[in-house]
Write an enzyme that holds these catalytic residues in place. Structure first.
Site, mmCIF file in Angstrom:
data_model
loop_
_atom_site.group_PDB
_atom_site.id
_atom_site.type_symbol
_atom_site.label_atom_id
_atom_site.label_comp_id
_atom_site.label_asym_id
_atom_site.label_seq_id
_atom_site.Cartn_x
_atom_site.Cartn_y
_atom_site.Cartn_z
ATOM 1 N N LYS A 101 0.870 -1.176 0.000
ATOM 2 C CA LYS A 101 0.000 0.000 0.000
ATOM 3 C C LYS A 101 0.908 1.229 0.000
ATOM 4 O O LYS A 101 1.463 1.622 1.011
ATOM 5 C CB LYS A 101 -0.904 0.047 1.232
ATOM 6 C CG LYS A 101 -1.994 1.112 1.040
ATOM 7 C CD LYS A 101 -2.399 1.817 2.317
ATOM 8 C CE LYS A 101 -1.544 2.961 2.705
ATOM 9 N NZ LYS A 101 -1.519 4.126 1.802
ATOM 10 N N CYS A 137 13.590 10.809 6.861
ATOM 11 C CA CYS A 137 13.680 10.476 8.295
ATOM 12 C C CYS A 137 15.117 10.484 8.772
ATOM 13 O O CYS A 137 15.366 10.453 9.974
ATOM 14 C CB CYS A 137 12.978 9.162 8.588
ATOM 15 S SG CYS A 137 13.417 7.916 7.409
HETATM 16 P P1 ADP Z 1 3.623 10.512 6.990
HETATM 17 O O1 ADP Z 1 3.324 11.468 8.082
HETATM 18 O O2 ADP Z 1 5.044 10.437 6.621
HETATM 19 O O3 ADP Z 1 2.688 10.559 5.837
HETATM 20 P P2 ADP Z 1 2.210 8.238 7.952
HETATM 21 O O4 ADP Z 1 2.664 7.299 9.009
HETATM 22 O O5 ADP Z 1 0.984 9.018 8.198
HETATM 23 O O6 ADP Z 1 3.477 9.117 7.669
HETATM 24 O O7 ADP Z 1 2.000 7.493 6.580
HETATM 25 C C1 ADP Z 1 2.848 6.461 6.121
HETATM 26 C C2 ADP Z 1 2.011 5.402 5.452
HETATM 27 O O8 ADP Z 1 1.099 4.872 6.408
HETATM 28 C C3 ADP Z 1 1.156 5.925 4.305
HETATM 29 O O9 ADP Z 1 1.092 4.953 3.285
HETATM 30 C C4 ADP Z 1 -0.195 6.093 4.945
HETATM 31 O O10 ADP Z 1 -1.256 6.011 4.035
HETATM 32 C C5 ADP Z 1 -0.210 4.902 5.882
HETATM 33 N N1 ADP Z 1 -1.182 5.011 6.977
HETATM 34 C C6 ADP Z 1 -1.639 6.112 7.579
HETATM 35 N N2 ADP Z 1 -2.543 5.795 8.523
HETATM 36 C C7 ADP Z 1 -2.665 4.448 8.516
HETATM 37 C C8 ADP Z 1 -3.439 3.502 9.258
HETATM 38 N N3 ADP Z 1 -4.267 3.867 10.215
HETATM 39 N N4 ADP Z 1 -3.288 2.200 8.963
HETATM 40 C C9 ADP Z 1 -2.433 1.797 8.006
HETATM 41 N N5 ADP Z 1 -1.684 2.628 7.279
HETATM 42 C C10 ADP Z 1 -1.780 3.941 7.533
#
Ligand code: ADP
Length: 528
Positions: free
Chosen positions: A222, A331
């Site tokens: 994903k 990062c």
């Molecule tokens: P960033 O702040 O760098 O975007 P995130 O951790 O929000 O970091 O996002 C990294 C990845 O995790 C992306 O592919 C995002 O869509 C996914 N993501 C965000 N929220 C969730 C969730 N609740 N469950 C699974 N994947 C998630």
């Protein structure tokens, strides 16, 4: 041959993640803002078949079951590039089934067979380097030169693991009794769920997919909602390379729903994630119910320590590279620069001058070294960090405000006289802002550098090798650059300590994350 799934329903809704441009499937078109170089580049990519708008499940390129889509826009211009399926649980379950069904045949191939297929994929990635680089700049914003560098870096993981696939050795352990033999077998974990971020749209994919495939695992990826296009283009090349259907699946869309489906499935045996510490913790928690193997590459708060005896030119060059690559959105980007008293003034002047000369603009334009931030929200976060630091006494040496290009652009910034009570000391700014913090001696530098819950990358500049070695050992970080600002390479183990993550990616160690160790005991052997 690629089979295109029939669209189940058209254009019901569309979710825009970058901007307010909204379009529905079937009416998808370029945005109305005239930015000719982006427009031309996107058109060329479409013609080359690398600007895709469907996700890959098994052998089918699919829309979302309910037809919903997600807009992907260029962060530099706000232009709509295309839209991709907004998938959820159901599609993820289909992808899990595809990966599960593909697993027996893929894992039973010889390692040499898997190696050859990965090598073909590597060749295709390199052959399409220019197109993939432009696609990355369009969806992510980074300067084309950096994007091309990332394609080579990303392809490097595929090449490395094509080679390492042949070296997945077991072990024979001397037994404690004469009638026994003890063997260690290394076998693939099974179906893997991979969730990746937007700052390295391709390298974070190959860093997970290549070792997984080399080990014999199958995978569902994903990609980030902001940058799914590089992943989809790479998957198309994987299909062309002959990677069998179901071995690599790409699902785009609703992150929490896709995440939940991956976590809840007993058929998914491993979760690999790069992203924020907050989401990483959730995924770790969610993996507990089915006791999945987990590897996490999370946030950082990298220190860069510049000692009085540093080579100042090297320190400026190193800190510049470590801070401003990808506009500070990695990062491993330096978040705090500690400078010793004796060199502070000289370093601050030289560093601010170098930063003021960075060229900000659209990553496709010649000479640009700083692209946009990923979205306007990222700019707001950077602004709030700078405001907080200035309110607490920091002085702006260069930059310090939104760039005149507007929207997603922020001026490369250096803040002098930063202190430990500022937000930027403890939170990752993820933007082009470098705070300079003064220190007196080695002990104080190490204490401040380690005063964080994170432990990913760190940097030291000194000409005294004994001091460098001692400080490197004292830093609670998974990676240390000693007189070096660019440390990422596919051949070294990348990963963090403390709340920066679990496990390592890249190098021979990266394979272990996708392998189970099986102890086999042959017993009751009759004497000769
Ligand atoms: P960033 O702040 O760098 O975007 P995130 O951790 O929000 O970091 O996002 C990294 C990845 O995790 C992306 O592919 C995002 O869509 C996914 N993501 C965000 N929220 C969730 C969730 N609740 N469950 C699974 N994947 C998630």
């Amino acid at each position: 041959m690629l089979v295109f799934a029939r669209r189940v329903s058209r254009g019901l809704s569309s979710i825009s993640v970058h901007s307010t441009f909204a379009s529905s499937r079937g009416r998808c078109r370029m945005g109305t803002v005239a930015h000719s170089n982006s427009h031309v580049a996107a058109k060329k990519l479409k013609d080359a078949g690398l600007l895709l708008s469907r996700a890959l499940i098994g052998d089918k390129w699919c829309d979302a079951i309910d037809g919903r889509t997600l807009n992907v826009t260029n962060p530099a211009t706000g232009e709509l590039l295309t839209s991709v399926p907004f998938m959820g649980r159901k599609e993820t379950e289909l992808a899990i089934t595809a990966a599960h069904e593909a697993f027996p045949a893929w894992s039973q191939k010889t390692n040499t067979e898997r190696s050859k297929l990965l090598r073909k994929w590597f060749d295709l990635l390199i052959q399409n380097k220019e197109e993939l680089g432009r696609l990355m700049t369009l969806e992510q914003g980074k300067p084309l030169k950096e994007a091309l560098g990332e394609i080579v870096y990303a392809a490097g993981f595929v090449e490395l693991y094509a080679e390492e696939a042949k070296r997945i050795y077991g072990d024979i352990i001397p037994a404690t009794t004469q009638d026994k033999r003890i063997f260690v077998l290394r076998q693939p974990v099974g179906v893997v769920g991979a969730i990746t971020p937007w700052n390295f749209p391709l390298a974070m994919i190959t860093r997970k997919v290549a070792p997984a495939l080399a080990a014999g695992c199958t995978i569902i990826v994903k990609p980030s909602e902001f940058t799914p296009l590089s992943a989809m283009a790479a998957a198309k090349l994987a299909v062309e390379a002959g990677i069998p259907a179901g071995v690599l699946n790409i699902v785009t869309g609703d992150a929490p729903q896709i995440g939940a489906a991956l976590l809840e499935s007993t058929r998914v045996r491993k979760i690999t994630f790069t992203g924020s510490t907050q989401i990483g913790k959730k995924l770790m928690e969610g993996s507990a119910a089915t006791v999945k193997k987990v590897s996490l590459e999370l946030g950082g708060n990298a220190p860069c320590i510049i000692f009085d005896d540093a080579n100042i030119d090297l320190a400026v060059k190193g800190a510049l590279a470590a801070k401003y690559r990808n506009s500070g959105q990695t990062c491993v980007c330096v978040n705090r620069i500690f400078v010793q008293d004796g060199i502070y003034a000289e370093f601050a002047k030289a560093f601010a001058l170098a930063v003021s000369q960075l060229q900000v603009g659209n990553g496709l334009d010649e000479g640009v070294t700083q692209g946009p931030l990923i979205n306007p929200a990222a700019v707001v976060k950077v602004e709030s960090h700078v405001e907080d630091a200035v309110a607490k006494g920091a002085k702006v040496l260069t930059g310090g405000k939104k760039h005149s290009l507007g929207r997603t652009f922020y001026e490369p910034t250096v803040l002098a006289d930063a202190t430990v009570d500022m937000r930027i000391f403890s939170e990752e700014v993820f933007g082009p802002v470098a705070p300079l913090i003064r220190f007196k001696d080695d002990k104080e530098a190490v204490a401040m550098a380690n005063d964080t819950e994170f432990g990913l990358a760190s940097y030291i500049f000194t000409e005294n090798i004994t001091r460098g070695w001692r400080i490197a050992e004292a830093l609670e970080y998974g990676m240390v650059g000693l007189n070096e600002g660019l440390i990422s390479t596919e051949v070294a183990p990348f990963g963090g300590m403390k709340q920066s993550g679990l496990g390592r990616e890249g190098s021979k160690y990266g394979l272990d994350e996708y392998l189970e160790m099986k102890y086999l005991c042959l017993g009751n052997m009759s004497p000769p």
